[in-house]
Design a protein around this motif. Sequence first.
Motif, PDB file in Angstrom:
ATOM      1  N   THR A 186       0.820  -1.214   0.000  1.00 51.86           N
ATOM      2  CA  THR A 186       0.000   0.000   0.000  1.00 51.86           C
ATOM      3  C   THR A 186       0.854   1.265   0.000  1.00 51.86           C
ATOM      4  O   THR A 186       0.604   2.196  -0.769  1.00 51.86           O
ATOM      5  N   GLY A 187       1.860   1.314   0.861  1.00 55.40           N
ATOM      6  CA  GLY A 187       2.703   2.505   0.943  1.00 55.40           C
ATOM      7  C   GLY A 187       3.424   2.780  -0.364  1.00 55.40           C
ATOM      8  O   GLY A 187       3.490   3.933  -0.832  1.00 55.40           O
ATOM      9  N   PHE A 188       3.960   1.742  -0.960  1.00 57.09           N
ATOM     10  CA  PHE A 188       4.666   1.862  -2.232  1.00 57.09           C
ATOM     11  C   PHE A 188       3.732   2.335  -3.341  1.00 57.09           C
ATOM     12  O   PHE A 188       4.050   3.263  -4.098  1.00 57.09           O
ATOM     13  N   GLN A 189       2.549   1.742  -3.405  1.00 55.74           N
ATOM     14  CA  GLN A 189       1.609   2.114  -4.460  1.00 55.74           C
ATOM     15  C   GLN A 189       1.067   3.526  -4.266  1.00 55.74           C
ATOM     16  O   GLN A 189       0.880   4.265  -5.237  1.00 55.74           O
ATOM     17  N   ASP A 190       0.844   3.911  -3.026  1.00 51.89           N
ATOM     18  CA  ASP A 190       0.422   5.294  -2.770  1.00 51.89           C
ATOM     19  C   ASP A 190       1.512   6.273  -3.195  1.00 51.89           C
ATOM     20  O   ASP A 190       1.218   7.350  -3.735  1.00 51.89           O
ATOM     21  N   TRP A 191       2.753   5.913  -2.931  1.00 52.99           N
ATOM     22  CA  TRP A 191       3.865   6.767  -3.343  1.00 52.99           C
ATOM     23  C   TRP A 191       3.896   6.917  -4.867  1.00 52.99           C
ATOM     24  O   TRP A 191       4.094   8.022  -5.394  1.00 52.99           O
ATOM     25  N   LEU A 192       3.661   5.809  -5.563  1.00 58.55           N
ATOM     26  CA  LEU A 192       3.683   5.847  -7.027  1.00 58.55           C
ATOM     27  C   LEU A 192       2.615   6.777  -7.596  1.00 58.55           C
ATOM     28  O   LEU A 192       2.906   7.643  -8.424  1.00 58.55           O
ATOM     29  N   ILE A 193       1.354   6.579  -7.155  1.00 64.03           N
ATOM     30  CA  ILE A 193       0.237   7.278  -7.817  1.00 64.03           C
ATOM     31  C   ILE A 193      -0.132   8.612  -7.192  1.00 64.03           C
ATOM     32  O   ILE A 193      -0.866   9.395  -7.807  1.00 64.03           O
ATOM     33  N   LYS A 194       0.390   8.894  -5.993  1.00 71.49           N
ATOM     34  CA  LYS A 194       0.020  10.142  -5.321  1.00 71.49           C
ATOM     35  C   LYS A 194       1.181  11.119  -5.176  1.00 71.49           C
ATOM     36  O   LYS A 194       0.959  12.320  -5.048  1.00 71.49           O
ATOM     37  N   ALA A 196       5.068  10.383  -6.497  1.00 73.48           N
ATOM     38  CA  ALA A 196       6.111  10.358  -7.522  1.00 73.48           C
ATOM     39  C   ALA A 196       5.566  10.589  -8.931  1.00 73.48           C
ATOM     40  O   ALA A 196       6.140  11.344  -9.712  1.00 73.48           O
ATOM     41  N   TYR A 197       4.431   9.943  -9.249  1.00 75.86           N
ATOM     42  CA  TYR A 197       3.887  10.020 -10.607  1.00 75.86           C
ATOM     43  C   TYR A 197       2.368  10.188 -10.548  1.00 75.86           C
ATOM     44  O   TYR A 197       1.604   9.307 -10.964  1.00 75.86           O
ATOM     45  N   TRP A 418      20.737  -2.168  -9.582  1.00 75.77           N
ATOM     46  CA  TRP A 418      19.613  -1.679  -8.792  1.00 75.77           C
ATOM     47  C   TRP A 418      20.110  -0.570  -7.870  1.00 75.77           C
ATOM     48  O   TRP A 418      21.097  -0.753  -7.156  1.00 75.77           O
ATOM     49  N   GLU A 419      19.428   0.564  -7.889  1.00 78.22           N
ATOM     50  CA  GLU A 419      19.823   1.702  -7.079  1.00 78.22           C
ATOM     51  C   GLU A 419      18.623   2.257  -6.321  1.00 78.22           C
ATOM     52  O   GLU A 419      17.475   2.120  -6.769  1.00 78.22           O
ATOM     53  N   THR A 420      18.877   2.878  -5.180  1.00 74.18           N
ATOM     54  CA  THR A 420      17.806   3.450  -4.368  1.00 74.18           C
ATOM     55  C   THR A 420      17.164   4.634  -5.075  1.00 74.18           C
ATOM     56  O   THR A 420      17.852   5.540  -5.542  1.00 74.18           O
ATOM     57  N   ALA A 421      15.838   4.599  -5.176  1.00 72.41           N
ATOM     58  CA  ALA A 421      15.089   5.693  -5.794  1.00 72.41           C
ATOM     59  C   ALA A 421      14.884   6.814  -4.769  1.00 72.41           C
ATOM     60  O   ALA A 421      15.107   6.630  -3.575  1.00 72.41           O
ATOM     61  N   ASP A 422      14.429   7.945  -5.239  1.00 75.16           N
ATOM     62  CA  ASP A 422      14.177   9.097  -4.364  1.00 75.16           C
ATOM     63  C   ASP A 422      12.757   8.986  -3.802  1.00 75.16           C
ATOM     64  O   ASP A 422      11.827   9.594  -4.295  1.00 75.16           O
ATOM     65  N   PHE A 423      12.612   8.171  -2.730  1.00 78.02           N
ATOM     66  CA  PHE A 423      11.282   7.931  -2.172  1.00 78.02           C
ATOM     67  C   PHE A 423      11.088   8.592  -0.800  1.00 78.02           C
ATOM     68  O   PHE A 423      10.101   8.353  -0.125  1.00 78.02           O
ATOM     69  N   LYS A 424      12.048   9.408  -0.392  1.00 73.44           N
ATOM     70  CA  LYS A 424      11.969  10.181   0.845  1.00 73.44           C
ATOM     71  C   LYS A 424      11.855   9.296   2.097  1.00 73.44           C
ATOM     72  O   LYS A 424      10.839   9.307   2.804  1.00 73.44           O
ATOM     73  N   PRO A 425      12.886   8.530   2.408  1.00 73.99           N
ATOM     74  CA  PRO A 425      12.873   7.708   3.620  1.00 73.99           C
ATOM     75  C   PRO A 425      12.807   8.565   4.881  1.00 73.99           C
ATOM     76  O   PRO A 425      13.298   9.690   4.901  1.00 73.99           O
TER      77      PRO A 425
END
Length: 460
Positions: A186-194, A196-197, A418-425
């Motif tokens: 859920t957290g990953f998908q929310d980040w994607l659609i709300k 990052a993109y 594989w590299e860490t994306a900018d997902f704001k940890p």
Amino acid sequence: MKPQRIVVALMAVALLVAGGCGREGGTRGTEEGSGSSPAATGDFGTLTGVCGPGSAKSASAQGVTASDIQIGMFSDIGFTKNPDFVDAAKVFTSWCNAAGGINGRKLKTNLRDTKLMEVRQRMLDACREDFFLVGGSAALDGLGVKDRLSCLLPEFPAQVTQTANTGSDLQLAAGSSASEAVNPYTGFQDWLIKEAYPDSAGAVGMINGDSPITKVMGDKMSESLTAAGAKITYNELYPIAGVSDWTPYAQAIKSANVKGLIFFGDFRYLAKLEDVLTSMNYKLDWIDANANSYNNMFLDAAKSSLSAQNNVLDMSGTAPLDAAGQVPAVKQLKDLFKQYAPDADITFQALRAFQSWLLFAKSASSCGDTLTRSCVYNAASKETAWTGGGLQAPVDLSKPLAEQTRCFNVQKGTQNGWETADFKPNNGVFRCGFTAYKYTRDFGKPTTLADVGKSMSDLK
């Protein structure tokens, strides 16, 4: 459907569910090296005294003698040729035994090769011989769960795949699974659609293998994404054994103007689809490659499309390899693989398996000479902030995963790896604090001890 076609379909299901990836070299056995290493200590990351010498004297349980401990490790390696779990077991047991074992007892791994379809047979073998099951997985793991509970055999698996086994009794799994009653992504998908993109929210596509088992994954993601405000504009099935030409699927994705794509299947199929999309000069905002693609094989297969397509995946709170400079445990794990399995690819599955071994060893070491299943299981159940020495975000093993807030972390596929994306940890290399979406539909439930006429009081 003819019998041989049923077998082929089930084999393909294993690839979809467990992310099986064929490799050259065939099946490998699991070695429990006890060779001496002057640098071997029993500490790992932030954990101290995981393994070490001692003066154990008793044969306190099935699979336990004064000199060794027999551990079962499930794998479909005879079918998939995927050595991830075997590699992790070899590395961990070699290191642990070099440090002195578990209070002096050496770990010996019994590889339970299910060859995909022989889950129940191997579980019955484990019931007769093993002390515990650790660090493994089988695509059709639900076939053996009732036998495991009937013989009161606990497990700390690397991955779980079927609903009947996911969250079943006498099981502690710190990792997420698509077969949970909640959506751990859920957290990953929310980040994607709300975040990052956000433009992709109105045009999400899914493509899935045509199997009753794997279609459930699509049904779950469709419900969760729709609840989050996304619009599914493309939802297609493909033959479970794959296709020779992905062009029609790529054309349909382009026609639907899909901006974000979720692909359920063997990552090699995804690489072929991406090649077609790239040749059509169609670039999506993102493609969820899922954590089973966290390996070098996917990067090699998709190398011609990596610069054009944005492959991202959720590590679900497992520290990635490129965090070695920030997380000492990752650096130590890489060093151990270099020492004991230098040719191995450290994949997501291997990372998960190593953490399961750590949980077992730390818990078993606390039991001293009186090593019993109940002691190990109860000790592990008291870990309220388990991190595997730093290999994962904190998990409270005293309560079900579904009742906890979760963490995620995002990796991006590049030509350099594989590299860490900018997902704001917000918690080291992780982003923590999201609540997993709970499905409204009934997708089944895990097996309990009561289902086989047992209770926790029977565990010795």
